[in-house]
Structures are given as C-alpha cells and as structure tokens.
Design a protein around this motif. Structure first.
Motif, PDB file in Angstrom:
ATOM      1  N   ARG A  41     -96.552  48.827 -50.098  1.00  0.00           N
ATOM      2  CA  ARG A  41     -97.145  50.162 -49.946  1.00  0.00           C
ATOM      3  C   ARG A  41     -96.085  51.239 -50.168  1.00  0.00           C
ATOM      4  NH1 ARG A  41     -98.445  47.850 -44.935  1.00  0.00           N
ATOM      5  NH2 ARG A  41     -97.210  49.500 -43.967  1.00  0.00           N
ATOM      6  N   PRO A  42     -96.509  52.446 -50.524  1.00  0.00           N
ATOM      7  CA  PRO A  42     -95.552  53.523 -50.752  1.00  0.00           C
ATOM      8  C   PRO A  42     -94.646  53.810 -49.556  1.00  0.00           C
ATOM      9  CG  PRO A  42     -97.657  54.115 -51.720  1.00  0.00           C
ATOM     10  CD  PRO A  42     -97.882  52.838 -50.954  1.00  0.00           C
ATOM     11  N   ASP A  43     -95.181  53.711 -48.326  1.00  0.00           N
ATOM     12  CA  ASP A  43     -94.336  53.998 -47.163  1.00  0.00           C
ATOM     13  C   ASP A  43     -93.248  52.937 -47.006  1.00  0.00           C
ATOM     14  OD1 ASP A  43     -96.543  52.243 -46.447  1.00  0.00           O
ATOM     15  OD2 ASP A  43     -95.886  52.419 -44.375  1.00  0.00           O
ATOM     16  N   GLU A  44     -93.552  51.682 -47.374  1.00  0.00           N
ATOM     17  CA  GLU A  44     -92.533  50.632 -47.333  1.00  0.00           C
ATOM     18  C   GLU A  44     -91.487  50.853 -48.417  1.00  0.00           C
ATOM     19  OE1 GLU A  44     -95.356  47.018 -45.592  1.00  0.00           O
ATOM     20  OE2 GLU A  44     -95.146  47.288 -47.763  1.00  0.00           O
ATOM     21  N   ALA A  46     -90.558  53.727 -49.557  1.00  0.00           N
ATOM     22  CA  ALA A  46     -89.739  54.877 -49.154  1.00  0.00           C
ATOM     23  C   ALA A  46     -88.627  54.485 -48.186  1.00  0.00           C
ATOM     24  CB  ALA A  46     -90.624  55.943 -48.518  1.00  0.00           C
ATOM     25  N   ALA A  47     -88.784  53.361 -47.499  1.00  0.00           N
ATOM     26  CA  ALA A  47     -87.834  52.965 -46.459  1.00  0.00           C
ATOM     27  C   ALA A  47     -86.657  52.152 -46.981  1.00  0.00           C
ATOM     28  CB  ALA A  47     -88.559  52.171 -45.369  1.00  0.00           C
ATOM     29  N   PRO A  73     -95.133  56.194 -57.267  1.00  0.00           N
ATOM     30  CA  PRO A  73     -93.992  56.167 -56.342  1.00  0.00           C
ATOM     31  C   PRO A  73     -92.820  55.337 -56.872  1.00  0.00           C
ATOM     32  CG  PRO A  73     -96.020  55.942 -55.107  1.00  0.00           C
ATOM     33  CD  PRO A  73     -96.393  55.859 -56.564  1.00  0.00           C
ATOM     34  N   ARG A  77     -89.049  56.925 -57.593  1.00  0.00           N
ATOM     35  CA  ARG A  77     -87.833  56.438 -56.943  1.00  0.00           C
ATOM     36  C   ARG A  77     -86.823  55.920 -57.957  1.00  0.00           C
ATOM     37  NH1 ARG A  77     -86.696  54.028 -51.515  1.00  0.00           N
ATOM     38  NH2 ARG A  77     -84.797  55.035 -52.248  1.00  0.00           N
TER      39      ARG A  77
END
Length: 203
Positions: A41-44, A46-47, A73, A77
């Motif tokens: 997922r995008p939030d993963e 981002a981390a 995403p 990145r």
C-alpha cells in the motif's frame, strides 16, 4: 552520537509484494543486514528507505500496481531518489521503454534503458550462469535466468555493471539498480548487500 546510531541502524527496505518471489527477497535482505518488510500500500511505501521490485510476471505486476493505487506513488518515490532494486520483472518495470510490451503494461521508470521481455527464452529455457558484476566481488555471482529480459540499450547516465552472452544484464543509474537475473534464489547475498549499502549511503 545520534547520527552515528542512525548510520549504523539496519535500513528499512521494502519488497513490493503484489506478485512474485517476495519471500526469497525478504530472506536475502535480512541476511545482508537490512530490516526487510512487505509493501503493498502507499502508506507502507512511504515508510521504507528503499524498495526491491521482485521477479514475477511484469504485466501482471504493473496491472496490480494500478489496481492497488501503487503505480503513481512508486513513480514519485523513484523520481525523488528513493533507492530501488529491480530483478527480472523488476528490471522491466524500472525501464523507461519496453520493446515488446503487453497490452496495458506500464512501467515505473527510473533507469534510462530499453528492455526486451523474455529475451533469453521461455520457462523451459531457464538457466544458471556465473556473472561478473562490477562492484560486487570478489568473483562472479550465480545468476539464475528465468524467462529473463535483457537490456537492449542504455542512456548516457546509465552504468553497465554486467553482461552475459553479449547482452547487458545488470545496470545502475543513480539510486536505481536492476538485474536480469534472480540473486535471491541463490545463497549469495552480495547483490542484496550492495543494494543495502546503496540505501545506507542515500540517508
């Protein structure tokens, strides 16, 4: 002191877990001194500090990236300089252009190269070969080629790290690394160590 501790900390490196040989990359990264995690997922995304795009089926992977809202995403990145390493299908996804794309197939981009899918043959023509990779020594790595692509041509900013049979099979451009073969399927973790060091250096 805090800076020294940050430099020593194992980098958090994700493995894109939409399709492909995810488990083998997680194990190889751990053996190379990274802290591996799955990314769906995008939030993963981002981390993490870096990302491995594994082998698998490049067309399926690109379509799943769109379905899961990951394609843009990922592009953002990679453009922003996140270290990324693509193996086999991952190499295809990091290309700016595919010579023989399937319908609906998209790429993330990041390396100024043109690639050819399944260039070394189909599944029953898979093979292993010793490959000398610049910067990864001493001695060759064991390359596992499964429906492997090769790099037809590269732009001026791309460093060719390895060739096999007269074809380019490993490249690097800035923080982006790609190989036609699967180092995660062997017990040799030097390429994962090389990428882990790239992630450390990008901090």
């Amino acid at each position: 002191m805090a800076g020294d501790q940050g430099a020593a900390r194992s980098p958090l490196i994700g493995v894109l877990s939409l399709q492909g040989d995810v488990r083998e990359h997680l194990a190889a990264l751990a053996a190379a001194g990274a802290a591996p995690t799955t990314v769906r997922r995008p939030d993963e995304l981002a981390a993490v500090e870096g990302l491995v795009i594994p082998g698998g089926e490049s067309t399926t992977m690109s379509k799943l990236a769109v379905l899961f809202g990951m394609l843009e995403p990922l592009r953002e990145r990679v453009r922003a300089g996140m270290p990324v390493y693509g193996t086999c299908a991952g190499l295809i996804l990091l290309a700016e252009k595919i010579l023989d794309p399937r319908s609906g197939q998209e790429t993330v981009g990041g390396i100024d190269m043109i690639v050819r899918r399944n260039a070394f043959g189909r599944q029953n023509e898979s093979f292993e070969a010793a490959v000398e990779v610049a910067g990864v020594g001493p001695g060759p790595v064991d390359g596992v080629f499964i429906r492997a692509p090769w790099v037809e041509s590269v732009g001026a900013g791309v460093e060719v790290l390895a060739e096999h049979g007269g074809h380019v099979v490993a490249v690097r451009q800035g923080n982006a690394l790609a190989t036609s073969f699967h180092p995660e399927l062997t017990g040799d973790h030097r390429l994962h160590g090389f990428f882990t060091q790239m992630v450390r250096s990008a901090r």
